[in-house]
Design a protein around this motif. Structure first.
Motif, PDB file in Angstrom:
ATOM      1  N   GLN A 170       0.842  -1.192   0.000  1.00  0.00           N
ATOM      2  CA  GLN A 170       0.000   0.000   0.000  1.00  0.00           C
ATOM      3  C   GLN A 170       0.883   1.250   0.000  1.00  0.00           C
ATOM      4  OE1 GLN A 170      -2.305  -0.624   3.554  1.00  0.00           O
ATOM      5  NE2 GLN A 170      -3.665  -2.127   2.582  1.00  0.00           N
ATOM      6  N   HIS A 171       0.644   2.103  -0.958  1.00  0.00           N
ATOM      7  CA  HIS A 171       1.437   3.320  -1.102  1.00  0.00           C
ATOM      8  C   HIS A 171       0.499   4.520  -1.169  1.00  0.00           C
ATOM      9  CE1 HIS A 171       5.090   0.989  -1.988  1.00  0.00           C
ATOM     10  NE2 HIS A 171       4.292   0.196  -2.688  1.00  0.00           N
ATOM     11  N   PRO A 172       0.882   5.628  -0.572  1.00  0.00           N
ATOM     12  CA  PRO A 172       0.052   6.829  -0.658  1.00  0.00           C
ATOM     13  C   PRO A 172       0.208   7.506  -2.010  1.00  0.00           C
ATOM     14  CG  PRO A 172       2.056   7.321   0.539  1.00  0.00           C
ATOM     15  CD  PRO A 172       2.089   5.840   0.249  1.00  0.00           C
ATOM     16  N   ARG A 173      -0.676   8.417  -2.287  1.00  0.00           N
ATOM     17  CA  ARG A 173      -0.581   9.219  -3.496  1.00  0.00           C
ATOM     18  C   ARG A 173       0.572  10.229  -3.372  1.00  0.00           C
ATOM     19  NH1 ARG A 173      -6.499  11.615  -4.761  1.00  0.00           N
ATOM     20  NH2 ARG A 173      -5.389  12.308  -6.646  1.00  0.00           N
ATOM     21  N   GLU A 174       1.326  10.380  -4.435  1.00  0.00           N
ATOM     22  CA  GLU A 174       2.282  11.476  -4.517  1.00  0.00           C
ATOM     23  C   GLU A 174       1.516  12.763  -4.813  1.00  0.00           C
ATOM     24  OE1 GLU A 174       5.510  11.442  -4.001  1.00  0.00           O
ATOM     25  OE2 GLU A 174       5.825   9.275  -3.842  1.00  0.00           O
ATOM     26  N   THR A 175       2.168  13.888  -4.650  1.00  0.00           N
ATOM     27  CA  THR A 175       1.540  15.137  -5.044  1.00  0.00           C
ATOM     28  C   THR A 175       1.431  15.193  -6.567  1.00  0.00           C
ATOM     29  OG1 THR A 175       3.618  16.362  -5.217  1.00  0.00           O
ATOM     30  CG2 THR A 175       2.538  16.298  -3.037  1.00  0.00           C
ATOM     31  N   GLU A 176       0.506  16.001  -7.036  1.00  0.00           N
ATOM     32  CA  GLU A 176       0.375  16.177  -8.484  1.00  0.00           C
ATOM     33  C   GLU A 176       1.677  16.724  -9.067  1.00  0.00           C
ATOM     34  OE1 GLU A 176      -2.929  17.901 -11.657  1.00  0.00           O
ATOM     35  OE2 GLU A 176      -2.978  18.601  -9.575  1.00  0.00           O
ATOM     36  N   ALA A 177       2.289  17.674  -8.376  1.00  0.00           N
ATOM     37  CA  ALA A 177       3.551  18.238  -8.847  1.00  0.00           C
ATOM     38  C   ALA A 177       4.644  17.179  -8.930  1.00  0.00           C
ATOM     39  CB  ALA A 177       3.990  19.385  -7.942  1.00  0.00           C
ATOM     40  N   ALA A 178       4.684  16.254  -7.958  1.00  0.00           N
ATOM     41  CA  ALA A 178       5.727  15.226  -7.948  1.00  0.00           C
ATOM     42  C   ALA A 178       5.611  14.302  -9.155  1.00  0.00           C
ATOM     43  CB  ALA A 178       5.659  14.425  -6.656  1.00  0.00           C
ATOM     44  N   ILE A 179       4.383  13.995  -9.568  1.00  0.00           N
ATOM     45  CA  ILE A 179       4.209  13.143 -10.748  1.00  0.00           C
ATOM     46  C   ILE A 179       4.668  13.884 -11.997  1.00  0.00           C
ATOM     47  CG2 ILE A 179       2.565  11.864 -12.155  1.00  0.00           C
ATOM     48  CD1 ILE A 179       3.167  10.565  -9.451  1.00  0.00           C
ATOM     49  N   TYR A 180       4.290  15.144 -12.126  1.00  0.00           N
ATOM     50  CA  TYR A 180       4.782  15.914 -13.272  1.00  0.00           C
ATOM     51  C   TYR A 180       6.307  16.017 -13.246  1.00  0.00           C
ATOM     52  CZ  TYR A 180       0.326  17.339 -15.254  1.00  0.00           C
ATOM     53  OH  TYR A 180      -0.905  17.334 -15.891  1.00  0.00           O
ATOM     54  N   ASP A 181       6.886  16.210 -12.083  1.00  0.00           N
ATOM     55  CA  ASP A 181       8.349  16.303 -11.985  1.00  0.00           C
ATOM     56  C   ASP A 181       9.000  14.986 -12.398  1.00  0.00           C
ATOM     57  OD1 ASP A 181       8.138  18.908 -11.123  1.00  0.00           O
ATOM     58  OD2 ASP A 181       8.379  18.427  -9.000  1.00  0.00           O
ATOM     59  N   PHE A 182       8.391  13.877 -12.006  1.00  0.00           N
ATOM     60  CA  PHE A 182       8.916  12.575 -12.426  1.00  0.00           C
ATOM     61  C   PHE A 182       8.919  12.465 -13.948  1.00  0.00           C
ATOM     62  CE2 PHE A 182       7.566   8.362 -13.972  1.00  0.00           C
ATOM     63  CZ  PHE A 182       8.749   7.662 -13.749  1.00  0.00           C
ATOM     64  N   ILE A 183       7.817  12.828 -14.585  1.00  0.00           N
ATOM     65  CA  ILE A 183       7.722  12.747 -16.047  1.00  0.00           C
ATOM     66  C   ILE A 183       8.809  13.583 -16.703  1.00  0.00           C
ATOM     67  CG2 ILE A 183       6.248  13.303 -18.026  1.00  0.00           C
ATOM     68  CD1 ILE A 183       3.842  12.832 -15.993  1.00  0.00           C
ATOM     69  N   LEU A 184       8.986  14.796 -16.223  1.00  0.00           N
ATOM     70  CA  LEU A 184       9.980  15.694 -16.807  1.00  0.00           C
ATOM     71  C   LEU A 184      11.402  15.192 -16.574  1.00  0.00           C
ATOM     72  CD1 LEU A 184       8.344  19.092 -15.776  1.00  0.00           C
ATOM     73  CD2 LEU A 184       8.107  17.854 -17.940  1.00  0.00           C
ATOM     74  N   ASN A 185      11.658  14.663 -15.392  1.00  0.00           N
ATOM     75  CA  ASN A 185      12.989  14.120 -15.093  1.00  0.00           C
ATOM     76  C   ASN A 185      13.287  12.879 -15.913  1.00  0.00           C
ATOM     77  OD1 ASN A 185      13.537  16.149 -13.221  1.00  0.00           O
ATOM     78  ND2 ASN A 185      12.707  14.972 -11.501  1.00  0.00           N
ATOM     79  N   GLU A 186      12.288  12.024 -16.100  1.00  0.00           N
ATOM     80  CA  GLU A 186      12.479  10.840 -16.943  1.00  0.00           C
ATOM     81  C   GLU A 186      12.809  11.256 -18.368  1.00  0.00           C
ATOM     82  OE1 GLU A 186      11.863   6.907 -16.230  1.00  0.00           O
ATOM     83  OE2 GLU A 186      13.140   8.206 -15.009  1.00  0.00           O
ATOM     84  N   ALA A 187      12.131  12.270 -18.869  1.00  0.00           N
ATOM     85  CA  ALA A 187      12.414  12.754 -20.226  1.00  0.00           C
ATOM     86  C   ALA A 187      13.887  13.154 -20.352  1.00  0.00           C
ATOM     87  CB  ALA A 187      11.495  13.915 -20.563  1.00  0.00           C
ATOM     88  N   ASP A 188      14.386  13.867 -19.378  1.00  0.00           N
ATOM     89  CA  ASP A 188      15.794  14.269 -19.415  1.00  0.00           C
ATOM     90  C   ASP A 188      16.721  13.058 -19.357  1.00  0.00           C
ATOM     91  OD1 ASP A 188      15.146  16.954 -19.539  1.00  0.00           O
ATOM     92  OD2 ASP A 188      15.258  17.256 -17.374  1.00  0.00           O
ATOM     93  N   LEU A 200       3.765  22.186 -19.908  1.00  0.00           N
ATOM     94  CA  LEU A 200       2.741  23.197 -20.164  1.00  0.00           C
ATOM     95  C   LEU A 200       1.499  22.929 -19.317  1.00  0.00           C
ATOM     96  CD1 LEU A 200       2.126  25.670 -22.032  1.00  0.00           C
ATOM     97  CD2 LEU A 200       0.962  24.037 -23.539  1.00  0.00           C
ATOM     98  N   TYR A 201       1.099  21.668 -19.245  1.00  0.00           N
ATOM     99  CA  TYR A 201      -0.068  21.312 -18.427  1.00  0.00           C
ATOM    100  C   TYR A 201       0.195  21.653 -16.957  1.00  0.00           C
ATOM    101  CZ  TYR A 201      -2.413  18.676 -22.201  1.00  0.00           C
ATOM    102  OH  TYR A 201      -3.059  18.298 -23.357  1.00  0.00           O
ATOM    103  N   ALA A 202       1.371  21.287 -16.462  1.00  0.00           N
ATOM    104  CA  ALA A 202       1.688  21.549 -15.056  1.00  0.00           C
ATOM    105  C   ALA A 202       1.704  23.052 -14.777  1.00  0.00           C
ATOM    106  CB  ALA A 202       3.041  20.923 -14.706  1.00  0.00           C
TER     107      ALA A 202
END
Length: 628
Positions: A167-185, A215-217
Motif C-alpha cells: 500500500q502506497h500513498p498518493r504522490e503530489t500532483e507536482a511530484a508526478i509531473y516532476d517525475f515525467i519531466l525528469n524521466e524525459a531528461d 505546459l499542463y503543469a
C-alpha cells in the motif's frame, strides 16, 4: 526457480519419449524463458511492441466517439442520442488506474537490466523506450486522476496475509509531473534524433511529451488559483502557483529544442497547393510526413486496421452505404476565422431578417481558414471524388418547407407535375441516424483510399499523438505566459499562415483568448480539447449546464469561455420560387437537432476522475479526489 514469459507461442513437434515422466519433465517449448526473451533484440522488441500497443490515448481512431466529445459534434447514431439528453458527466468518467500495466513495464525494465548478452546500445535504447512508455502512462494518470502512487519497481504479494507493504500513498500532483519531466531528461540521450521514427520513441517524441507535460503543469499551477476548491491539502490535487513559471520555462525550452532541429528535421506539413486538402492530408499521408512526431500506426492486411472511415464517411454512395456518425457542430465550424483574421458568424440573414441566398451551397464557407474544410466536410464539397448531397429541404416563397423523412425522398412541388427530390441523400433529416444531422460530416482522419469504407478492408490511417504544429502552439502558449508575446506571435503565425490566414498577429494581439482559440481550431477531434479546458480551469464555465439558442452560437466567437453545452447545426435549403432571381439558390438556417434535449454541466468534481471504491477499500492510504 525458473521464470517464464508467456509471450510467443511456438509450434513444436512431439518426439518419442521412453516414459510419461520423461515427457512431463521436459522444458515447455512454447514458452520463452527470461534469458531467451532478453537475449535477442528481435524478441525484446516484440515484448516492447506489446507495451506500445497498450499505450493509453484519451481519444483514438479505434473509438470514433472518443474524438468527438464535449459538443464539438453531434453523434448521428440512434444508440448514442442519450449522450445529448442528460445533464453532465459522472465523477468516474475518463478514469484509469492500470497498475498492472505499470507492473509489466517495471518488470520489462528490470529483466532488461539483467540481460548480459544484448549490445549495450540496443539495451540502452530499449530501456529508454520502456521508461518513455512508463512516463507516458504516468502522464495519462496525472491528467485524469491527479497525484497517484509512484511505483517504479515490480512488487509481489508474499501471501503472508499482510499486504500493507504493497500500500502506497498518493504522490503530489507536482511530484508526478516532476517525475515525467525528469524521466524525459534521463532518457533523451539514448534515443535517436530521427524524424522518420514515428511509431517508436525518439528524441522528438520525448521532447514533445516533455513540452506538453510541462505546459499542463504550468497551467494547473497558474490557473488553479481561480478554483481553490479543486485541490487537496496534501497536494495530491493542485500545484503551487509559485511553480508556474518554472514549468512554462521547461515547456518553452523543450519545444524550442524541436523547433531548432535538436531532435531531427520536423516541420509543418506543406506538400499540397490546396490548403484544405493539405491540412486533411497530415492525418493520412505517411510518405515523408515531416509533421508527425509520434503516432499509433496501422497497416492494411496486418490485422491492425480500424473502421473510422467506415463509421464516419459521407453516407450517400459510400462503400456498403455505411457512415455518417460524427456530425461536427456549428459551434466548432463557425470558430474558423476569415482569411483576413476576423471572427465572423456565417451570414444567413440580412439586417432586416431576410434570407441570404447562395448560388452554391459551399459558397457560404468561402474565404475561411483552410483548416475548416480540412477538418469538416461541408455542404457542396466532395469526398473520394463524389459530391456530398447535404440539403434539408425546399423552401417556398411563403417560407414553408417541403422535405422528407427518407434520404433523397421525392415529392411534388406547387405548380409542378411529377416528383422531384426534396431532401439530400445525405440529409439532414432530424433524428435519422447516419446522416449529417448538423449539416456536416467530419473530414479529419477520413481515408481517401478505395476500400477504406469496407469492413473487409478497413483503414490504416494513423493516429498522431504528437505533431509539430502542437510543438509550435505549446511554445507560443509558454512564451505568452512568460511575458514574451512577440515570440508567441511568431509561432502562432507559422501555424496560421499554413491555414491561409493573410493577416499576421502582432505581440499586442496575443491574449489568453487567442491562445485558446488557436488550439481549438487546430486540434479539433485530436483528444486535446478536454485537457485544455481542465488545465485552464475553464471547463465549468464552458460546460455550465445552461441551454443554448441560435443567438448564443453567433455571439462572442473567439472567447475562451464561450458556452458549449449543446451541439447546433447549419442546414441548407433550396429556394423554390419560379421567376424569382433567387430560384434554385440555397439559404441556410441555424438548427438544434431535436434529439439534443440536455445541456452538459461540468462540475468541480469532474476536474479529476473518481478513484474507485475498490481501490480505496484496498488501500486506506489513498485519499479521495475533491468535490466527490
Amino acid at each position: 526457480m525458473k521464470k517464464y514469459i508467456y509471450f510467443l507461442m511456438i509450434p513444436f513437434l512431439l518426439s518419442s519419449c521412453s516414459s510419461d515422466s520423461e515427457f512431463l519433465d521436459r522444458e515447455p517449448s512454447n514458452i520463452l524463458t527470461q534469458n531467451q526473451a532478453f537475449g535477442s533484440p528481435d524478441i525484446v522488441l516484440s515484448v516492447l511492441a506489446n507495451l506500445y500497443n497498450r499505450y493509453y490515448d484519451f481519444g483514438t481512431v479505434e473509438d470514433w466517439s472518443s474524438l468527438a466529445q464535449f459538443n464539438v459534434a453531434f453523434w448521428s447514431e440512434a444508440g448514442r442520442y442519450g449522450d445529448f439528453q442528460n445533464g453532465g458527466y459522472g465523477y468516474g468518467n475518463w478514469g484509469t488506474w492500470d497498475y498492472g500495466y505499470i507492473r509489466e513495464m517495471n518488470l520489462f525494465l528490470e529483466r532488461l537490466e539483467l540481460s548480459e548478452v544484448l549490445d549495450p546500445s540496443d539495451k540502452a535504447r530499449f530501456a529508454a523506450e520502456g521508461r518513455f512508455l512508463r512516463a507516458s502512462y504516468y502522464f495519462t494518470l496525472v491528467k485524469r486522476m491527479g497525484g497517484v502512487p509512484l511505483i517504479l519497481e515490480s512488487e509481489t504479494y508474499d501471501f503472508s496475509g499482510d499486504a500493507t507493504y504493497l500500500q502506497h500513498p498518493r504522490e503530489t500532483e507536482a511530484a508526478i509531473y516532476d517525475f515525467i519531466l525528469n524521466e524525459a531528461d534521463a532518457i533523451l540521450a539514448d534515443l535517436p534524433a530521427d524524424a522518420n521514427t514515428k511509431s517508436r520513441a525518439s528524441k522528438g517524441a520525448v521532447l514533445a511529451m516533455k513540452a506538453r507535460a510541462a505546459l499542463y503543469a504550468g497551467s494547473i499551477a497558474k490557473y488553479g488559483a481561480s478554483t481553490p476548491q479543486v485541490s487537496l491539502p496534501g497536494g495530491e490535487v493542485g500545484i503551487p502557483a509559485s511553480k508556474a513559471d518554472t514549468y512554462y520555462d521547461i515547456a518553452l525550452t523543450a519545444a524550442q529544442a524541436i523547433i531548432n532541429g535538436d531532435a531531427g528535421n520536423y516541420s509543418l506539413y506543406e506538400k499540397k497547393p490546396d490548403l484544405s486538402d493539405n491540412f486533411s492530408s497530415i492525418f493520412y499521408d505517411k510518405s515523408n510526413n515531416p509533421e508527425a512526431i509520434f503516432v499509433e500506426d496501422y497497416k492494411l492486411q496486418s490485422g491492425k486496421v480500424h473502421s473510422f472511415t467506415i463509421a464516419n464517411q459521407p453516407r450517400f454512395g459510400a462503400e456498403e452505404e455505411e457512415g455518417g456518425r460524427i456530425n461536427p457542430a456549428l459551434n466548432l465550424v463557425q470558430s474558423f476565422e476569415t482569411l483576413d483574421g476576423q471572427y465572423q458568424a456565417f451570414e444567413t440573414t440580412t439586417a432586416s431578417g431576410e434570407p441570404v441566398f447562395y448560388e452554391n451551397p459551399q459558397d457560404i464557407f468561402k474565404g475561411r481558414d483552410a483548416r475548416l474544410e480540412g477538418t469538416v466536410i461541408v455542404p457542396g464539397s466532395s469526398f473520394k471524388g463524389r459530391p456530398v448531397d447535404i440539403w434539408a429541404g425546399v423552401q417556398l416563397a411563403d417560407g414553408s418547407i417541403i422535405s422528407g423523412d427518407a434520404r433523397g425522398q421525392e415529392k411534388e412541388l406547387p405548380g409542378t407535375a411529377g416528383q422531384v427530390q426534396v431532401v439530400g441523400f445525405d440529409g439532414p433529416i432530424d433524428g435519422l441516424e447516419f446522416t449529417a444531422q448538423t449539416g456536416f460530416y467530419i473530414r479529419k482522419y477520413q481515408d481517401p483510399k478505395a476500400g477504406s469504407g469496407q469492413r473487409g478492408t478497413q483503414s490504416d490511417v494513423w493516429f498522431i499523438r504528437y505533431r509539430y504544429a502542437e510543438v509550435l502552439l505549446n511554445a507560443a502558449e509558454a512564451a505568452f505566459e512568460l511575458d514574451q508575446p512577440g515570440i508567441a506571435a511568431g509561432y502562432l503565425n507559422q501555424v496560421r499562415s499554413r491555414a491561409g490566414i493573410t493577416t499576421d498577429l502582432t505581440a499586442a494581439d496575443i491574449t489568453f483568448d487567442r491562445i485558446v482559440h488557436e488550439r481549438f481550431v487546430e486540434f479539433a477531434f485530436e483528444g486535446l480539447h478536454f485537457f485544455d479546458l481542465k488545465r485552464w480551469r475553464i471547463a465549468h464555465q464552458v460546460l455550465d449546464g445552461t441551454p443554448m439558442d441560435a443567438s448564443t452560437i453567433t455571439q462572442n466567437i473567439g472567447d475562451a469561455t464561450k458556452r458549449l453545452t449543446q451541439p447546433f447545426g447549419l442546414w441548407p435549403y433550396k429556394y423554390y420560387n419560379p421567376g424569382d432571381p433567387n430560384d434554385g439558390d440555397y439559404l441556410y438556417k441555424i438548427v438544434k437537432p431535436n434529439r439534443v434535449t440536455g445541456a452538459d454541466r461540468f462540475q468541480f468534481g469532474n476536474y479529476y476522475s473518481e478513484i474507485g471504491q475498490d481501490i480505496l477499500n484496498n488501500n486506506p492510504l489513498i485519499v479521495r479526489n475533491p468535490n466527490q
